[in-house]
Design a protein around this motif. Structure first.
Motif, mmCIF file in Angstrom:
data_model
loop_
_atom_site.group_PDB
_atom_site.id
_atom_site.type_symbol
_atom_site.label_atom_id
_atom_site.label_comp_id
_atom_site.label_asym_id
_atom_site.label_seq_id
_atom_site.Cartn_x
_atom_site.Cartn_y
_atom_site.Cartn_z
ATOM 1 N N ALA A 112 -24.420 -43.147 26.113
ATOM 2 C CA ALA A 112 -24.875 -44.099 27.121
ATOM 3 C C ALA A 112 -26.275 -43.722 27.569
ATOM 4 C CB ALA A 112 -23.924 -44.113 28.314
ATOM 5 N N TYR A 113 -27.117 -44.724 27.725
ATOM 6 C CA TYR A 113 -28.487 -44.451 28.148
ATOM 7 C C TYR A 113 -29.094 -45.686 28.797
ATOM 8 C CZ TYR A 113 -29.378 -46.691 23.599
ATOM 9 O OH TYR A 113 -29.386 -47.556 22.541
ATOM 10 N N ARG A 114 -30.185 -45.422 29.486
ATOM 11 C CA ARG A 114 -30.952 -46.486 30.128
ATOM 12 C C ARG A 114 -32.367 -46.477 29.570
ATOM 13 N NH1 ARG A 114 -32.093 -47.203 36.672
ATOM 14 N NH2 ARG A 114 -33.555 -48.945 36.475
ATOM 15 N N ILE A 115 -32.858 -47.666 29.224
ATOM 16 C CA ILE A 115 -34.268 -47.847 28.873
ATOM 17 C C ILE A 115 -34.787 -48.971 29.763
ATOM 18 C CG2 ILE A 115 -35.944 -48.453 27.100
ATOM 19 C CD1 ILE A 115 -34.034 -47.359 25.012
ATOM 20 N N GLY A 116 -35.617 -48.619 30.706
ATOM 21 C CA GLY A 116 -36.116 -49.623 31.635
ATOM 22 C C GLY A 116 -34.973 -50.262 32.401
ATOM 23 N N GLY A 117 -34.839 -51.587 32.286
ATOM 24 C CA GLY A 117 -33.796 -52.304 33.014
ATOM 25 C C GLY A 117 -32.564 -52.599 32.199
ATOM 26 N N THR A 118 -32.380 -51.890 31.066
ATOM 27 C CA THR A 118 -31.228 -52.130 30.201
ATOM 28 C C THR A 118 -30.400 -50.863 30.064
ATOM 29 O OG1 THR A 118 -32.438 -53.811 28.942
ATOM 30 C CG2 THR A 118 -30.472 -52.878 27.909
ATOM 31 N N VAL A 119 -29.093 -50.996 30.235
ATOM 32 C CA VAL A 119 -28.154 -49.888 30.041
ATOM 33 C C VAL A 119 -27.313 -50.192 28.809
ATOM 34 C CG1 VAL A 119 -26.114 -48.731 30.972
ATOM 35 C CG2 VAL A 119 -28.062 -49.205 32.459
ATOM 36 N N THR A 120 -27.217 -49.233 27.908
ATOM 37 C CA THR A 120 -26.441 -49.386 26.682
ATOM 38 C C THR A 120 -25.363 -48.321 26.637
ATOM 39 O OG1 THR A 120 -28.397 -50.243 25.530
ATOM 40 C CG2 THR A 120 -26.562 -49.474 24.165
ATOM 41 N N VAL A 121 -24.133 -48.749 26.344
ATOM 42 C CA VAL A 121 -22.999 -47.821 26.270
ATOM 43 C C VAL A 121 -22.262 -48.052 24.956
ATOM 44 C CG1 VAL A 121 -20.921 -46.938 27.392
ATOM 45 C CG2 VAL A 121 -22.746 -47.963 28.780
ATOM 46 N N GLN A 122 -22.020 -46.992 24.227
ATOM 47 C CA GLN A 122 -21.249 -47.055 22.983
ATOM 48 C C GLN A 122 -20.031 -46.158 23.133
ATOM 49 O OE1 GLN A 122 -22.357 -48.554 19.659
ATOM 50 N NE2 GLN A 122 -20.138 -48.369 19.458
ATOM 51 N N GLY A 123 -18.840 -46.742 23.007
ATOM 52 C CA GLY A 123 -17.610 -45.976 23.109
ATOM 53 C C GLY A 123 -16.652 -46.348 22.008
ATOM 54 N N PRO A 124 -15.521 -45.631 21.905
ATOM 55 C CA PRO A 124 -14.540 -45.936 20.855
ATOM 56 C C PRO A 124 -13.966 -47.335 21.010
ATOM 57 C CG PRO A 124 -14.112 -43.799 21.873
ATOM 58 C CD PRO A 124 -15.126 -44.473 22.718
ATOM 59 N N ASN A 125 -13.640 -47.943 19.904
ATOM 60 C CA ASN A 125 -13.042 -49.272 19.893
ATOM 61 C C ASN A 125 -11.757 -49.284 20.722
ATOM 62 O OD1 ASN A 125 -12.402 -51.902 19.274
ATOM 63 N ND2 ASN A 125 -11.592 -51.429 17.244
ATOM 64 N N GLY A 126 -11.660 -50.210 21.657
ATOM 65 C CA GLY A 126 -10.473 -50.357 22.480
ATOM 66 C C GLY A 126 -10.460 -49.545 23.748
ATOM 67 N N THR A 127 -11.433 -48.657 23.910
ATOM 68 C CA THR A 127 -11.486 -47.832 25.121
ATOM 69 C C THR A 127 -12.231 -48.577 26.225
ATOM 70 O OG1 THR A 127 -11.454 -45.776 23.850
ATOM 71 C CG2 THR A 127 -12.288 -45.651 26.095
ATOM 72 N N ALA A 128 -11.625 -48.660 27.388
ATOM 73 C CA ALA A 128 -12.282 -49.300 28.528
ATOM 74 C C ALA A 128 -13.328 -48.362 29.104
ATOM 75 C CB ALA A 128 -11.254 -49.672 29.589
ATOM 76 N N VAL A 129 -14.506 -48.897 29.385
ATOM 77 C CA VAL A 129 -15.647 -48.124 29.867
ATOM 78 C C VAL A 129 -15.820 -48.369 31.364
ATOM 79 C CG1 VAL A 129 -18.145 -47.833 29.725
ATOM 80 C CG2 VAL A 129 -16.804 -48.230 27.632
ATOM 81 N N PRO A 130 -15.789 -47.309 32.206
ATOM 82 C CA PRO A 130 -16.050 -47.497 33.634
ATOM 83 C C PRO A 130 -17.538 -47.294 33.923
ATOM 84 C CG PRO A 130 -15.260 -45.270 33.285
ATOM 85 C CD PRO A 130 -15.363 -45.919 31.913
ATOM 86 N N ALA A 131 -18.093 -48.142 34.764
ATOM 87 C CA ALA A 131 -19.503 -48.003 35.114
ATOM 88 C C ALA A 131 -19.723 -48.451 36.545
ATOM 89 C CB ALA A 131 -20.378 -48.822 34.162
ATOM 90 N N THR A 132 -20.741 -47.884 37.165
ATOM 91 C CA THR A 132 -21.193 -48.280 38.487
ATOM 92 C C THR A 132 -22.661 -48.655 38.353
ATOM 93 O OG1 THR A 132 -19.639 -46.796 39.585
ATOM 94 C CG2 THR A 132 -21.528 -47.541 40.877
ATOM 95 N N SER B 231 -34.035 -56.914 38.590
ATOM 96 C CA SER B 231 -35.414 -56.411 38.701
ATOM 97 C C SER B 231 -35.582 -55.485 39.889
ATOM 98 C CB SER B 231 -36.389 -57.591 38.826
ATOM 99 O OG SER B 231 -36.052 -58.400 39.951
ATOM 100 N N SER B 232 -34.726 -55.641 40.900
ATOM 101 C CA SER B 232 -34.805 -54.767 42.076
ATOM 102 C C SER B 232 -34.387 -53.342 41.769
ATOM 103 C CB SER B 232 -33.917 -55.319 43.192
ATOM 104 O OG SER B 232 -32.566 -55.421 42.753
ATOM 105 N N ALA B 233 -33.753 -53.144 40.604
ATOM 106 C CA ALA B 233 -33.289 -51.800 40.219
ATOM 107 C C ALA B 233 -34.172 -51.218 39.138
ATOM 108 C CB ALA B 233 -31.843 -51.858 39.748
ATOM 109 N N ALA B 234 -35.469 -51.406 39.271
ATOM 110 C CA ALA B 234 -36.399 -50.880 38.273
ATOM 111 C C ALA B 234 -36.256 -49.375 38.152
ATOM 112 C CB ALA B 234 -37.833 -51.243 38.659
ATOM 113 N N ALA B 235 -36.447 -48.883 36.932
ATOM 114 C CA ALA B 235 -36.351 -47.441 36.711
ATOM 115 C C ALA B 235 -37.422 -46.726 37.507
ATOM 116 C CB ALA B 235 -36.501 -47.127 35.229
ATOM 117 N N PRO B 236 -37.094 -45.572 38.106
ATOM 118 C CA PRO B 236 -38.103 -44.818 38.849
ATOM 119 C C PRO B 236 -39.270 -44.449 37.941
ATOM 120 C CG PRO B 236 -35.895 -43.925 39.208
ATOM 121 C CD PRO B 236 -35.800 -44.911 38.087
#
Length: 709
Positions: free
Chosen positions: A614-634, A671-676
């Protein structure tokens, strides 16, 4: 006035070169860096960093722990902290947690590397417990501040704290004082150092003055941001539990894997049935297995229609819903004994949609081994060959199915996948029955039961029993065989005092028992003065720990003196005094609690196996997990996944589970959550290590929730 520190702007490429990283292709210098959604926790073995790690664990937030006490630990240098992926500079950690503002030796290259890393990628740092000093943006305590115990002190979240990461709190942050003989909290209260860009988020009065001293605050310097915590804590203490969410939200900027809620659910067992009453003279319960030889005369406790009216009114006033765990035979017996009349059942059935309902078997029969109750404690009956004689599959089937049909005829809104057996029987009970009844799993299959209650005090871990997954429930120390406060206190005295005081001696036989009494409680005042505060603290501790497991009481506790309500009110009133409206108590039914626990277990397995990226680039968050696994995020309010809004609002952010289909999940931040932005300047030389901080015994070893007289 805050002082702004001017820094010399450097390009990302120049900063990467300064860190000793490969510059990579020229076009990568103009792109936003990749920041992995993982926290670096540097621990010295103290309770504060361990508490933060425990919070991350529970929420499901990935982290890497470096133990400074281990000789084989990795060196924290530029290569450990950052690298380049596909030509893009990568920060391997989105936040850094240190035991204090500088846990390394003077002139440490590791601290220099950390400072440079934080400047380059705008990575925040948490000083888990540090001495107040200018290097952390504060005056030393001897300059008009305070060093010492703050047991029982009520701190306060400042306006800046409520406007930021701690906005889920109403303001008060009470510090525990469970024992007058044990130090439980220690703090350095101080004000910002001259010229320091420091903002207190949580503060408390400095003794002997009219000033407030910082306990948690943000220090900005040299292009870095530090959350400076100047009190010590462990993961169980209420003050940490209140602030833990804010610490995580501050360090991650509200963008992280994992999610947490404050949960509270209450099951009311034995509804429609009657519960046998404690005999204060015999010190046992006539009609139950603890009174041998048929001693005493049973005196059943059963709710009335007025108790139902009180329950529905209470629920409406508290915006809360009970789970009524019912035994249909209780009503059938009542009608047989009263010419077909059962006013309690009539009222409950009329009000059935006010509650959730759970099958508790028809007669509340014991579904494990066949019991020999001629001795106390009971034993399992055996066959001629010495094997255990089990309650049959047919008998268990009849208990489940008959009660289900009775509830369906009564129009109860059931979920047939849920089951609570009487006394959680059928499951292993030590020491008498060390294994599950093998017929239980077969009967659960017969009846399509997929969620089965267990007793958290005996069987806390979620596990499979045939097709069913267990959901552990917390027993409240509000006894099933007590409808009046005097009975509750009398039984409490019997259980938790020594034999010389007329008690059972359980505490002498098992010194680990945490509810032991030094003297019997007064039967007139002991309940409200001792038991209620104790049970309230224990239950509220569960609520504040992101723990969805339900608590259970009995219908007898809603009858007569209605002794459950003071504890339940204590939990909810205490909660309401601490949390803002954006952070309500979450009250789930048993199936949904089971799903939450099951998802957490699968996610934890995936994270520990290194199957999550999982990583953030600018205003995009990308998460890669196993097939069928539910991903929790805040993630911040306004986050979307494609064109769909993400998550549900809680505590000022959005959070929830998204099931992975094996391909990458992509979230777009508002846009209000721009990366620091990286605000680097000349890297400051590592300061001297922090002075030794004091850790009282009540933090190294948790003080039990037992008020002392």
């Amino acid at each position: 006035m805050k002082r702004t520190i001017r820094t010399t702007a450097l390009t990302v490429g120049a900063l990467i070169a300064a860190l000793g990283l490969g510059a990579g292709p020229a076009e990568a210098d103009a792109t936003a860096p990749r920041v992995d959604l993982r926290v670096l926790v540097v621990s010295d073995g103290g309770p504060a960093t361990d508490a933060i790690a425990a919070e991350l664990d529970t929420a499901g937030t990935p982290y890497t722990k470096v133990d400074l006490t281990r000789s084989d630990r990795p060196t924290i240098d530029a290569g450990f902290l950052a690298d380049t992926v596909d030509g893009r500079p990568r920060a391997r950690f989105q936040a850094v947690v240190l035991p204090n503002d500088n846990p390394f030796a003077a002139g440490s290259a590791e601290m220099t590397a950390l400072a440079a890393y934080e400047q380059t990628y705008a990575i925040p740092q948490v000083d888990a417990y540090t001495y107040a000093r200018p290097q952390a943006g504060l005056q030393v305590p001897t300059s008009g501040g305070y060093s010492g115990s703050i047991d029982g002190v009520q701190a306060q979240v400042t306006a800046a704290g409520r406007g930021g990461a701690f906005g889920y709190l109403d303001g008060p942050v009470p510090f525990e004082d469970n024992s007058p003989s044990v130090g439980e909290s220690y703090a350095y209260l101080s004000t910002p150092a001259a010229g320091a860009d420091f903002t207190p988020y949580v503060q408390a009065p400095i003794p002997g003055t009219t000033r407030q001293g910082s306990l948690v605050g943000e220090y900005r310097h040299d292009g870095r941001r530090e959350l400076v915590v100047t009190f010590v804590y462990n993961q169980y203490q209420q003050q940490f539990r209140l602030l833990a969410r804010g610490i995580v939200e501050w360090m991650t900027g509200g963008v992280h894997l994992g999610a947490s809620r404050n949960y509270f659910a209450v099951h009311v067992d034995d509804v429609f049935a009657a519960d046998d009453r404690w005999d204060t003279r015999l010190n046992c319960t006539p009609g139950d297995v603890d009174c041998t030889g048929g001693a005493g005369t049973p005196s059943p406790i059963r709710m009335t229609p007025a108790d139902v009216d009180h329950a529905t009114a209470w629920q409406n006033s508290r915006h809360f819903t009970f789970d009524m765990v019912y035994n249909g035979a209780g009503s059938v017996d009542q009608r047989e004994d009263n010419d077909g009349v059962d006013q309690l059942a009539d009222r409950l059935i009329t009000d059935r949609n006010q509650f959730r309902w759970v099958n508790h078997t028809y007669t509340h029969a014991f579904l494990g081994c066949e019991q020999n109750v001629t001795v106390v404690p009971w034993t399992c009956t055996t066959n001629a060959d010495g094997s255990t004689k089990w309650v049959s599959r047919t008998a268990i089937d009849n208990e489940i199915l008959t009660n289900r049909v009775w509830g369906q005829v009564a129009g109860l809104p059931l979920d047939n996948t849920e089951l609570v057996t009487g006394e959680h029987s059928g499951l292993r009970i030590l020491p008498q029955q060390p294994a599950d009844n093998p017929n239980l799993a077969l009967a659960l299959t017969d009846n399509n039961v997929t969620w089965l209650a267990s007793d958290n005090s005996r069987d806390p871990q979620q596990r499979q029993v045939g097709p069913a997954t267990t959901v552990a429930r917390y027993p409240m120390n509000v006894f099933y065989n007590a409808g009046r406060t005097a009975e509750q206190v009398d039984e409490y005295n019997w259980l938790y005092t020594g034999r010389a005081q007329g008690g059972s001696g359980i505490c002498e036989d098992n010194p680990a028992t945490t509810t032991c009494l030094s003297a019997p409680l007064d039967t007139g005042t002991g309940y409200t003065g001792y038991i209620v505060p104790l049970e309230t603290r224990i239950a509220l501790g569960h609520v504040l720990s992101n723990d969805p497991k339900p608590h259970f009481i009995h219908q007898s506790n809603l009858a007569e003196d209605r002794i459950a309500y003071p504890v339940l009110d204590g939990v909810l009133d205490g909660y309401d005094a601490l949390f803002a409206d954006s952070t309500p108590v979450v009250d789930l039914r048993m199936k949904d609690i089971g799903v939450e626990l099951q998802r957490r277990a699968a996610w934890k397995t995936a994270v520990q196996a290194g199957q999550v990226t999982a990583y953030r680039i600018g205003g995009t968050v990308t998460v890669q997990g196993p097939n069928g696994t539910a991903v929790p995020a805040t993630l911040p309010a306004g986050t979307t996944r494609g064109t769909t809004a993400f998550g549900t609002a809680y505590a000022g952010t959005l959070s929830g589970w998204t099931t992975s289909a094996g391909s990458a999940l992509t979230f777009t931040l508002p846009s209000s959550a721009a990366a620091p932005a990286a605000t680097a300047g000349t890297t400051a030389a590592a300061t001297a290590p922090t002075p030794h901080t004091r850790v009282p015994a009540g933090v190294t070893e948790q003080v039990p929730y037992t008020p002392e007289s």
